[in-house]
Motif scaffolding. Structure first.
Motif, PDB file in Angstrom:
ATOM      1  N   PHE A  87      -0.142  -6.362   4.676  1.00 30.35           N
ATOM      2  CA  PHE A  87      -0.116  -6.009   6.088  1.00 30.35           C
ATOM      3  C   PHE A  87      -0.756  -7.123   6.906  1.00 30.35           C
ATOM      4  O   PHE A  87      -1.789  -7.686   6.520  1.00 30.35           O
ATOM      5  CB  PHE A  87      -0.919  -4.735   6.361  1.00 30.35           C
ATOM      6  CG  PHE A  87      -0.317  -3.472   5.821  1.00 30.35           C
ATOM      7  CD1 PHE A  87       0.778  -2.890   6.434  1.00 30.35           C
ATOM      8  CD2 PHE A  87      -0.858  -2.848   4.711  1.00 30.35           C
ATOM      9  CE1 PHE A  87       1.328  -1.705   5.946  1.00 30.35           C
ATOM     10  CE2 PHE A  87      -0.323  -1.671   4.214  1.00 30.35           C
ATOM     11  CZ  PHE A  87       0.774  -1.096   4.841  1.00 30.35           C
ATOM     12  N   ARG A 102       1.940  -5.026  10.792  1.00 31.34           N
ATOM     13  CA  ARG A 102       3.246  -5.539  10.413  1.00 31.34           C
ATOM     14  C   ARG A 102       3.282  -5.680   8.893  1.00 31.34           C
ATOM     15  O   ARG A 102       2.344  -6.220   8.284  1.00 31.34           O
ATOM     16  CB  ARG A 102       3.520  -6.899  11.049  1.00 31.34           C
ATOM     17  CG  ARG A 102       4.947  -7.416  10.772  1.00 31.34           C
ATOM     18  CD  ARG A 102       5.114  -8.881  11.189  1.00 31.34           C
ATOM     19  NE  ARG A 102       4.904  -9.069  12.601  1.00 31.34           N
ATOM     20  CZ  ARG A 102       5.860  -8.946  13.538  1.00 31.34           C
ATOM     21  NH1 ARG A 102       7.085  -8.603  13.171  1.00 31.34           N
ATOM     22  NH2 ARG A 102       5.581  -9.146  14.807  1.00 31.34           N
ATOM     23  N   VAL A 103       4.317  -5.166   8.261  1.00 33.59           N
ATOM     24  CA  VAL A 103       4.494  -5.313   6.818  1.00 33.59           C
ATOM     25  C   VAL A 103       5.213  -6.638   6.564  1.00 33.59           C
ATOM     26  O   VAL A 103       6.310  -6.860   7.089  1.00 33.59           O
ATOM     27  CB  VAL A 103       5.314  -4.148   6.236  1.00 33.59           C
ATOM     28  CG1 VAL A 103       5.517  -4.333   4.732  1.00 33.59           C
ATOM     29  CG2 VAL A 103       4.625  -2.819   6.515  1.00 33.59           C
ATOM     30  N   ARG A 106       6.407  -6.166   0.454  1.00 36.24           N
ATOM     31  CA  ARG A 106       6.419  -4.841  -0.168  1.00 36.24           C
ATOM     32  C   ARG A 106       6.293  -4.977  -1.677  1.00 36.24           C
ATOM     33  O   ARG A 106       6.682  -6.002  -2.248  1.00 36.24           O
ATOM     34  CB  ARG A 106       7.703  -4.103   0.180  1.00 36.24           C
ATOM     35  CG  ARG A 106       7.826  -3.693   1.645  1.00 36.24           C
ATOM     36  CD  ARG A 106       9.192  -3.060   1.888  1.00 36.24           C
ATOM     37  NE  ARG A 106       9.381  -2.615   3.246  1.00 36.24           N
ATOM     38  CZ  ARG A 106       9.328  -1.345   3.653  1.00 36.24           C
ATOM     39  NH1 ARG A 106       9.078  -0.385   2.767  1.00 36.24           N
ATOM     40  NH2 ARG A 106       9.535  -1.023   4.895  1.00 36.24           N
ATOM     41  N   LEU A 135       2.957   3.585   2.593  1.00 37.52           N
ATOM     42  CA  LEU A 135       4.283   3.548   3.197  1.00 37.52           C
ATOM     43  C   LEU A 135       5.039   4.790   2.708  1.00 37.52           C
ATOM     44  O   LEU A 135       4.639   5.385   1.701  1.00 37.52           O
ATOM     45  CB  LEU A 135       5.042   2.277   2.788  1.00 37.52           C
ATOM     46  CG  LEU A 135       4.503   0.940   3.299  1.00 37.52           C
ATOM     47  CD1 LEU A 135       5.310  -0.212   2.689  1.00 37.52           C
ATOM     48  CD2 LEU A 135       4.537   0.867   4.822  1.00 37.52           C
ATOM     49  N   ARG A 161       4.226   6.652   8.702  1.00 39.17           N
ATOM     50  CA  ARG A 161       4.594   5.324   9.175  1.00 39.17           C
ATOM     51  C   ARG A 161       6.098   5.106   9.132  1.00 39.17           C
ATOM     52  O   ARG A 161       6.775   5.523   8.201  1.00 39.17           O
ATOM     53  CB  ARG A 161       3.886   4.252   8.338  1.00 39.17           C
ATOM     54  CG  ARG A 161       2.404   4.187   8.625  1.00 39.17           C
ATOM     55  CD  ARG A 161       1.657   3.275   7.687  1.00 39.17           C
ATOM     56  NE  ARG A 161       0.271   3.120   8.123  1.00 39.17           N
ATOM     57  CZ  ARG A 161      -0.705   2.624   7.388  1.00 39.17           C
ATOM     58  NH1 ARG A 161      -0.446   2.235   6.147  1.00 39.17           N
ATOM     59  NH2 ARG A 161      -1.925   2.515   7.874  1.00 39.17           N
ATOM     60  N   VAL A 163       8.666   1.794   9.473  1.00 40.58           N
ATOM     61  CA  VAL A 163       8.671   0.337   9.482  1.00 40.58           C
ATOM     62  C   VAL A 163       9.998  -0.158  10.045  1.00 40.58           C
ATOM     63  O   VAL A 163      11.069   0.150   9.522  1.00 40.58           O
ATOM     64  CB  VAL A 163       8.454  -0.228   8.066  1.00 40.58           C
ATOM     65  CG1 VAL A 163       8.388  -1.755   8.107  1.00 40.58           C
ATOM     66  CG2 VAL A 163       7.168   0.339   7.460  1.00 40.58           C
ATOM     67  N   GLY A 167       9.414  -5.443  10.590  1.00 38.63           N
ATOM     68  CA  GLY A 167       8.199  -5.172   9.835  1.00 38.63           C
ATOM     69  C   GLY A 167       7.121  -4.451  10.618  1.00 38.63           C
ATOM     70  O   GLY A 167       6.115  -4.029  10.034  1.00 38.63           O
ATOM     71  N   VAL A 169       5.012  -1.620  12.288  1.00 36.36           N
ATOM     72  CA  VAL A 169       4.794  -0.236  11.877  1.00 36.36           C
ATOM     73  C   VAL A 169       4.628   0.648  13.104  1.00 36.36           C
ATOM     74  O   VAL A 169       3.782   0.398  13.966  1.00 36.36           O
ATOM     75  CB  VAL A 169       3.547  -0.130  10.979  1.00 36.36           C
ATOM     76  CG1 VAL A 169       3.241   1.329  10.647  1.00 36.36           C
ATOM     77  CG2 VAL A 169       3.727  -0.943   9.707  1.00 36.36           C
TER      78      VAL A 169
END
Length: 303
Positions: A87, A102-103, A106, A135, A161, A163, A167, A169
């Motif tokens: 993140f 922001r992701v 993963r 997530l 959340r 996404v 990215g 969230v």
């Protein structure tokens, strides 16, 4: 791929009747401007358990670059993923308490009860099972339905959340189906006030009717506990704020451990508030001071 990691370093010998605890979740890499830190609810939960004198069983999903120091002293089953969930934390220029996520990476696989070691089936019923999705798709909650535990806790932030393609969230504007499906009468659900800000009146009450309890953390304003139609308000403990990341996770784990040791809701919330206030003065998933788990709270209940 699964590896067994005998605990190293740390933990004091646990009391003879200490509750048995299993925590499952993904480790993260958290980026703050130019700083990189290990994170994830599972790391903060491990620190909280150690501060309360417990050696926990940990089922952790992590990539090759994950920092696992916070899991020292616990019995860890590490499940390898292609990547560590990462993140980026972005703060408002007006307020450091206003954060966006922001992701950027993963895990590439889902953590499941099937990842538990074969020896788990031979062990006694757990006192507490804690699930920490970050997530909607990193933890297979349904797979843990068959894990025997007297108490269950769901740190539900990940299920709320959403996404986006970039990215970023966001949060669901109503309780998502995955959250409702994960709740039953033996589950305590932990939510953050900020993450459910868009919910319609009555949504929270409907969750509380299905769960053993719902606990809503409100930062410096304490927490609200809903048990059916009973509402309990508890206060936070004053502390200088250095980093609020993970404080809600620490509160939640400490709360559930205290319940497993015989505390009532007000006492459990006091334990959680004490440990969360200590974490607020630290940066990242650092070791926490040892505290008692039988603290009292100035709480009031009403219907």
């Amino acid at each position: 791929m699964r590896e067994r990691h005998p605990s190293q370093g740390a933990a004091d010998r646990e009391p003879a009747r200490a509750p048995s605890l299993l925590i499952a979740g993904a480790v993260t890499r958290d980026r703050f401007a130019d700083e990189r830190r290990p994170g994830g609810a599972v790391l903060y939960a491990a620190r909280a358990a150690a501060a309360l004198g417990l050696r926990a069983r940990i089922l952790a999903l992590a990539g090759p670059d994950a920092d696992l120091e916070a899991l020292g002293g616990h019995d860890v089953t590490l499940v390898a993923s292609p990547h560590t969930l990462t993140f980026v934390h972005m703060f408002s220029t007006e307020s450091v308490s206003t954060r966006k996520l922001r992701v950027v990476a993963r895990p590439g696989r889902v953590l499941s009860a099937s990842d538990l070691p074969a020896t788990h089936e031979d062990q006694d019923e757990l006192d507490l099972l804690v699930l920490t999705p970050l997530l909607p798709d990193d933890l297979d909650i349904a797979s843990f339905a068959g894990v025997r535990a007297r108490r269950r806790a769901l740190l539900a932030q990940g299920l709320l959340r959403e996404v986006g393609a970039d990215g970023l969230v966001g949060h669901a504007d109503e309780p998502p189906p995955a959250l409702r499906a994960a709740i039953d009468a033996r589950t305590s659900v932990f939510l953050s006030e900020d993450e459910m800000a868009g919910w319609a009146p009555g949504a929270l009450a409907s969750l509380a009717a299905a769960a053993e309890r719902v606990v809503v953390t409100r930062g410096a304003r304490g927490a609200t506990i809903l048990r059916g139609e009973t509402r309990i308000e508890t206060s936070a403990r004053a502390a200088e704020a250095v980093d609020s990341t993970g404080c809600g996770d620490i509160f939640s784990i400490a709360y559930m451990i205290a319940l497993a040791q015989g505390a009532d809701d007000a006492q459990a919330a006091a334990t959680g508030a004490e440990l969360a206030s200590a974490a607020l003065g630290l940066r990242g998933a650092q070791p926490l001071p040892r505290i008692r788990s039988d603290l009292r709270s100035e709480a009031h209940a009403g219907v």
